[in-house]
Design an enzyme around this catalytic site. Structure first.
Site, PDB file in Angstrom:
ATOM      1  N   PHE A 138      79.558  30.036 -18.389  1.00 45.21           N
ATOM      2  CA  PHE A 138      79.833  31.028 -17.343  1.00 45.21           C
ATOM      3  C   PHE A 138      80.327  30.280 -16.097  1.00 45.21           C
ATOM      4  O   PHE A 138      79.692  29.321 -15.668  1.00 45.21           O
ATOM      5  CB  PHE A 138      78.540  31.781 -17.043  1.00 45.21           C
ATOM      6  CG  PHE A 138      78.709  33.022 -16.228  1.00 45.21           C
ATOM      7  CD1 PHE A 138      78.841  34.255 -16.844  1.00 45.21           C
ATOM      8  CD2 PHE A 138      78.725  32.970 -14.841  1.00 45.21           C
ATOM      9  CE1 PHE A 138      78.981  35.415 -16.092  1.00 45.21           C
ATOM     10  CE2 PHE A 138      78.863  34.123 -14.086  1.00 45.21           C
ATOM     11  CZ  PHE A 138      78.991  35.351 -14.711  1.00 45.21           C
ATOM     12  N   ASP A 210      70.164  27.795 -19.108  1.00 40.42           N
ATOM     13  CA  ASP A 210      70.418  29.069 -18.450  1.00 40.42           C
ATOM     14  C   ASP A 210      70.190  30.175 -19.479  1.00 40.42           C
ATOM     15  O   ASP A 210      70.864  30.218 -20.521  1.00 40.42           O
ATOM     16  CB  ASP A 210      71.861  29.113 -17.919  1.00 40.42           C
ATOM     17  CG  ASP A 210      72.120  30.374 -17.085  1.00 40.42           C
ATOM     18  OD1 ASP A 210      71.446  31.394 -17.316  1.00 40.42           O
ATOM     19  OD2 ASP A 210      73.019  30.317 -16.222  1.00 40.42           O
ATOM     20  N   TYR A 235      68.504  41.088 -14.009  1.00 39.65           N
ATOM     21  CA  TYR A 235      69.211  42.379 -13.979  1.00 39.65           C
ATOM     22  C   TYR A 235      69.990  42.675 -15.251  1.00 39.65           C
ATOM     23  O   TYR A 235      70.592  43.728 -15.367  1.00 39.65           O
ATOM     24  CB  TYR A 235      70.131  42.471 -12.756  1.00 39.65           C
ATOM     25  CG  TYR A 235      71.145  41.336 -12.603  1.00 39.65           C
ATOM     26  CD1 TYR A 235      72.286  41.283 -13.392  1.00 39.65           C
ATOM     27  CD2 TYR A 235      70.948  40.331 -11.674  1.00 39.65           C
ATOM     28  CE1 TYR A 235      73.195  40.250 -13.253  1.00 39.65           C
ATOM     29  CE2 TYR A 235      71.859  39.294 -11.520  1.00 39.65           C
ATOM     30  CZ  TYR A 235      72.982  39.253 -12.313  1.00 39.65           C
ATOM     31  OH  TYR A 235      73.879  38.227 -12.182  1.00 39.65           O
ATOM     32  N   LYS A 236      69.973  41.746 -16.216  1.00 41.29           N
ATOM     33  CA  LYS A 236      70.657  41.991 -17.489  1.00 41.29           C
ATOM     34  C   LYS A 236      69.648  42.621 -18.463  1.00 41.29           C
ATOM     35  O   LYS A 236      69.237  43.754 -18.273  1.00 41.29           O
ATOM     36  CB  LYS A 236      71.277  40.692 -17.989  1.00 41.29           C
ATOM     37  CG  LYS A 236      72.426  40.232 -17.062  1.00 41.29           C
ATOM     38  CD  LYS A 236      72.991  38.885 -17.378  1.00 41.29           C
ATOM     39  CE  LYS A 236      74.143  38.580 -16.404  1.00 41.29           C
ATOM     40  NZ  LYS A 236      74.586  37.199 -16.468  1.00 41.29           N
ATOM     41  N   ARG A 384      83.482  43.321 -25.008  1.00 46.91           N
ATOM     42  CA  ARG A 384      82.109  42.880 -25.190  1.00 46.91           C
ATOM     43  C   ARG A 384      81.188  44.088 -25.265  1.00 46.91           C
ATOM     44  O   ARG A 384      81.284  45.008 -24.458  1.00 46.91           O
ATOM     45  CB  ARG A 384      81.764  42.015 -23.975  1.00 46.91           C
ATOM     46  CG  ARG A 384      80.564  41.172 -24.083  1.00 46.91           C
ATOM     47  CD  ARG A 384      80.535  40.194 -22.930  1.00 46.91           C
ATOM     48  NE  ARG A 384      80.313  40.861 -21.654  1.00 46.91           N
ATOM     49  CZ  ARG A 384      79.624  40.321 -20.641  1.00 46.91           C
ATOM     50  NH1 ARG A 384      79.128  39.102 -20.756  1.00 46.91           N
ATOM     51  NH2 ARG A 384      79.467  40.965 -19.514  1.00 46.91           N
TER      52      ARG A 384
HETATM   53  C1  LIG Z   1      75.200  36.640 -15.356  1.00 48.08           C
HETATM   54  C2  LIG Z   1      75.193  35.147 -15.285  1.00 48.08           C
HETATM   55  C3  LIG Z   1      75.023  34.484 -14.066  1.00 48.08           C
HETATM   56  C4  LIG Z   1      74.932  35.267 -12.795  1.00 48.08           C
HETATM   57  O1  LIG Z   1      74.597  34.478 -11.714  1.00 48.08           O
HETATM   58  P1  LIG Z   1      74.259  35.155 -10.310  1.00 48.08           P
HETATM   59  O2  LIG Z   1      73.938  34.034  -9.437  1.00 48.08           O
HETATM   60  O3  LIG Z   1      73.139  36.121 -10.546  1.00 48.08           O
HETATM   61  O4  LIG Z   1      75.473  35.912  -9.860  1.00 48.08           O
HETATM   62  C5  LIG Z   1      74.953  33.101 -14.082  1.00 48.08           C
HETATM   63  N1  LIG Z   1      75.077  32.405 -15.236  1.00 48.08           N
HETATM   64  C6  LIG Z   1      75.249  33.016 -16.407  1.00 48.08           C
HETATM   65  C7  LIG Z   1      75.353  32.208 -17.649  1.00 48.08           C
HETATM   66  C8  LIG Z   1      75.335  34.396 -16.468  1.00 48.08           C
HETATM   67  O5  LIG Z   1      75.527  35.008 -17.639  1.00 48.08           O
END
Ligand SMILES: *Cc1c(COP(=O)(O)O)cnc(C)c1O
Length: 423
Positions: A138, A210, A235-236, A384
């Site tokens: 990401f 992560d 939040y996911k 997705r």
């Molecule tokens: C959704 C996601 C994030 C989001 O990071 P925020 O700091 O909450 O915006 C980070 N890393 C991964 C791998 C994600 O899927």
């Protein structure tokens, strides 16, 4: 078009029968989902637990409105990051006192990486200068790692492995820290956490996981894997609400050495002594920084309490059944269309999402959303679909595929569709 390649033996009635026998089915009632909507985007923003509305009202009207500043003590606001961390811990294989719910995933990653680099810099591998991750990670994870490496003097750099096959070799004798996202946000590929952690340790590296697309989606055992640090979103799949604070895991064995540069007063041993000079608190509290977003943090609890009525094993079993069904129905009924499965078929390598490429992926997804099937789109060409076993039904999967097939058969999508700021 071959008729055999566009039908399936699985009927909608079969799917309804599976829903009737699904032990998780009653938990759907714990969420408030709009009537008629098929929500396959819980991997981006989880649905709202019903309890969140009353909780938000309680926090805003009573705790804030009536009790005002007293609520830091009387409503337990101050301890919330740790209390919620303890509640989240069983979902990721963490122990009590090892998790804090705080800040964002990006910030927590920064803290964990900085702490890991510092531990290495003070040990036998002090000369190592590389953070290893994947190019497919990401973007914010890579941006944060590059940002940190750029601020550190003495030549730290980020190395991007181009494939899963290349990864073990990239963890070489210059690698200080490995930073991996356990389930890839685009493809749904799931790494072998235990094996990669072992490999990193054999090569003298520390590893930061992560869990943004893993927590609440797949069973996790950070402790069993002997991982070093972890971060993730609430939040996911944890359904905590838009922009809800993230989490960070620091196992007991690393807590005494855990130091990061964001030394705000909430990680101070005595924040209200207003002392000169920073002195970190013992324990997971040192992963905090400043004042927390109390309203948002309060709602995390409403997401977590639903998980206490089931197990990650039950969630995983249904997740695999849902994703298997989706793959099978798409491949059998939409075989005439140029869809490419990106997500691994092997259960052990699959998260709780399914991604398909289509040359007009963005337009097809926009058409699906217009017809009440909400998934999302990620460059390049990837549609997705996230599956949340707590509220997704087997019949939803059947209906979503029927609508997808109809859109594709009739080419009922607008390739010139304009894009919103958030896809
Ligand atoms: C959704 C996601 C994030 C989001 O990071 P925020 O700091 O909450 O915006 C980070 N890393 C991964 C791998 C994600 O899927």
């Amino acid at each position: 078009m071959n008729a055999d390649s566009t039908t399936s033996d699985i009927t909608r009635a079969d799917c309804l029968a599976r829903d009737a026998q699904d032990p998780l089915a009653p938990l759907r009632e714990r969420f408030d989902l709009p009537e008629g909507l098929i929500y396959l985007d819980g991997n981006s923003l989880g649905a709202r637990p019903r309890a969140a509305l009353a909780r938000a009202h309680e926090v805003v009207a009573r705790e804030w409105g009536q009790d005002l500043i007293r609520s830091w003590n009387t409503a337990g606001w101050f301890d919330m990051p740790k209390r919620l961390g303890d509640r989240l811990a069983p979902l990721i294989g963490a122990g009590p006192g090892e998790v804090a719910v705080t800040d964002t995933t990006s910030l927590n990653l920064f803290k964990a990486l900085a702490a890991a680099i510092r531990i290495q810099a003070e040990g036998p591998h002090a000369a190592r200068r590389t953070i290893v991750t994947e190019r497919s990670n990401f973007p914010t994870d890579i941006y944060m790692a590059e940002g940190l490496a750029g601020w550190l003097e003495r030549g730290y750099r980020v190395r991007l492995a181009d494939s899963v096959e290349e990864l073990p070799g990239a963890i070489d004798d210059d690698c200080a820290v490995v930073m991996l996202t356990h389930v890839n946000y685009r493809t749904g590929y799931q790494h072998d956490m235990a094996a990669l952690t072992r490999h990193a340790h054999e090569r003298g590296a520390l590893i930061v996981w992560d869990l943004a697309h893993s927590a609440g989606a797949v069973p996790l055992d950070l402790g069993g894997a002997e991982a070093d640090f972890a971060v993730g979103c609430t939040y996911k799949y944890l359904n905590a609400g838009p922009g809800a604070p993230a989490f960070i895991w620091v196992p007991q064995r690393h807590q005494a050495q855990f130091q990061h540069p964001l030394t705000g007063w909430w990680s101070h041993a005595k924040p209200f002594a207003m002392a000169h000079g920073f002195s970190p608190v013992d324990g997971i509290g040192r992963a905090l920084c400043g004042t927390q977003p109390v309203v948002s943090l309060s709602l995390v609890e409403c997401g977590l309490e639903v998980f206490e009525e089931t197990s990650m094993e039950a969630i995983r079993a249904k997740s695999l059944a849902l994703t298997d069904l989706f793959i099978e129905l798409v491949e059998s009924t939409c075989a005439a269309h140029p869809l490419g499965l990106v997500t691994p078929r092997a259960h052990a390598r699959r998260g709780s999402q399914v991604s398909f490429t289509h040359p007009h992926g963005y337009a097809v997804m926009a058409a699906l959303i217009a017809r009440g099937v909400i998934g999302d789109y990620r460059e390049p060409e990837i549609m997705r679909f996230g599956f949340t076993p707590l509220y997704t039904r087997f019949a939803d999967v059947w209906d979503a595929v029927a609508i997808l097939k109809d859109i594709l058969d009739r080419e009922d999508y607008d390739v010139a569709a304009t894009r919103g700021a958030v896809t």
